[in-house]
Write an enzyme that holds these catalytic residues in place. Structure first.
Site, PDB file in Angstrom:
ATOM      1  N   TYR A 174       7.311   2.213  -7.923  1.00  0.00           N
ATOM      2  CA  TYR A 174       6.693   0.888  -7.939  1.00  0.00           C
ATOM      3  C   TYR A 174       6.228   0.515  -9.348  1.00  0.00           C
ATOM      4  CZ  TYR A 174       6.746   1.712  -2.905  1.00  0.00           C
ATOM      5  OH  TYR A 174       7.133   1.999  -1.627  1.00  0.00           O
ATOM      6  N   GLU A 193       0.863  -1.173   0.000  1.00  0.00           N
ATOM      7  CA  GLU A 193       0.000   0.000   0.000  1.00  0.00           C
ATOM      8  C   GLU A 193       0.900   1.224   0.000  1.00  0.00           C
ATOM      9  OE1 GLU A 193      -2.229  -3.265   2.006  1.00  0.00           O
ATOM     10  OE2 GLU A 193      -0.425  -2.232   2.675  1.00  0.00           O
TER      11      GLU A 193
END
Length: 155
Positions: free
Chosen positions: A123, A111
């Site tokens: 990411y 998260e």
């Protein structure tokens, strides 16, 4: 990441320094007792630190994950503000992906704050895909979290 930096396993001796780093990086930092639980007692957890080997050596970042069955879950990634932009976050994530594969995982989740565009781009560059939103996930300001997954067979 240049060769003045090394990544190694986090040890209980690192925890005082990690708590200071945590306070500098996060508005809702983990406590020393949380890190003690993670590093000493959580058999699912695996943490690494990145060390600037100048004199004196200093921990400038860390990353942690849990391995649950064939899934890895990133718990935290932090790099001191003065050391950001040098590939250390990416190096930590690459290390955790490798560690998770060795541990038998075939996918990884995390998260990230919706507002943390720098981390989201990192990411995505590592082939994580957006998978959903956790509403009001962060306690400090009730910010939403973006859920991201990486499936290793897609790499």
């Amino acid at each position: 990441m240049d060769n003045r930096f090394i990544i190694r396993a986090m040890t209980p001796d690192d925890l005082e320094e990690i708590v200071k780093l945590e306070k500098e990086c996060f508005t809702d930092p983990w406590s020393l007792s949380t890190f003690i639980q993670e590093v000493k007692y959580n058999h699912l957890a695996s943490y690494v630190v990145v060390v600037d080997q100048s004199e004196p050596p200093v921990i400038v970042g860390y990353a942690g994950m849990w391995i649950i069955g064939d899934e890895a879950h990133i718990t935290n990634v932090a790099v001191l503000p003065a050391y950001r932009g040098h590939g250390l976050g990416k190096a930590l994530m690459v290390r955790k992906v490798k560690d998770s594969i060795v541990a038998g995982a075939d996918k990884m989740s995390l998260e990230v704050r919706i507002s943390n565009e720098t981390a989201i781009q990192l990411y995505k560059g590592l082939n994580f895909k957006e998978a959903g939103i956790r509403r009001k996930y962060y306690e400090d300001n009730k910010e939403d979290a973006l859920i991201m997954w990486k499936y290793y067979e897609e790499d």
